[in-house]
Design a protein around this motif. Structure first.
Motif, PDB file in Angstrom:
ATOM      1  N   GLY A 146       0.767  -1.242   0.000  1.00  0.00           N
ATOM      2  CA  GLY A 146       0.000   0.000   0.000  1.00  0.00           C
ATOM      3  C   GLY A 146       0.796   1.288   0.000  1.00  0.00           C
ATOM      4  N   HIS A 147       2.079   1.225  -0.313  1.00  0.00           N
ATOM      5  CA  HIS A 147       2.911   2.428  -0.326  1.00  0.00           C
ATOM      6  C   HIS A 147       2.586   3.246  -1.580  1.00  0.00           C
ATOM      7  N   PRO A 148       2.048   4.478  -1.427  1.00  0.00           N
ATOM      8  CA  PRO A 148       1.570   5.224  -2.588  1.00  0.00           C
ATOM      9  C   PRO A 148       2.652   5.605  -3.597  1.00  0.00           C
ATOM     10  N   GLU A 149       3.827   6.008  -3.141  1.00  0.00           N
ATOM     11  CA  GLU A 149       4.874   6.376  -4.099  1.00  0.00           C
ATOM     12  C   GLU A 149       5.386   5.155  -4.849  1.00  0.00           C
ATOM     13  N   ALA A 150       5.422   4.005  -4.174  1.00  0.00           N
ATOM     14  CA  ALA A 150       5.813   2.766  -4.858  1.00  0.00           C
ATOM     15  C   ALA A 150       4.754   2.390  -5.895  1.00  0.00           C
TER      16      ALA A 150
END
Length: 114
Positions: A15-19
């Motif tokens: 759930g990491h947005p930048e990833a």
């Protein structure tokens, strides 16, 4: 590059947005993975939902240009407006141009998505 994409994939699944955004870029550009606009759109939508304005702008481009099938100007306007509302001047310009192309007034776009 393959190692970086692997890490982006692992972080995106958590759930990491930048990833999620970076994985979308990898798919839309075919860098470190096969070109896949459907997967790019999926990851951009995940990131845009968490406030990554560049992801919302890229979704606008994908939908305006029909990269996942037929062009979807209504979806493009939605994502351009989302990114513009988050502060993207590029998305604002794209939204204004698409609004004109579709023969809409800016107030109509505001009513459509507010």
């Amino acid at each position: 590059i393959n190692t970086a994409v692997g890490w982006y994939r692992a972080a995106a699944e958590q759930g990491h947005p930048e990833a999620q955004y970076n994985l979308g870029i990898a798919y839309i550009e075919g860098v470190g993975t096969a070109y896949n606009p459907q997967k790019a759109a999926y990851y951009f939508e995940q990131a845009a939902g968490k406030g990554v304005l560049e992801a919302a702008y890229n979704l606008g481009l994908i939908h305006e240009n029909g990269l996942t099938g037929a062009a979807r100007p209504d979806e493009a306007l939605y994502w351009y407006k989302t990114a513009a509302d988050l502060g993207s001047p590029e998305a604002k310009a794209a939204m204004d141009q698409l609004t004109k192309t579709l023969g809409l007034m800016p107030a109509e776009v505001d009513r459509m998505f507010n």
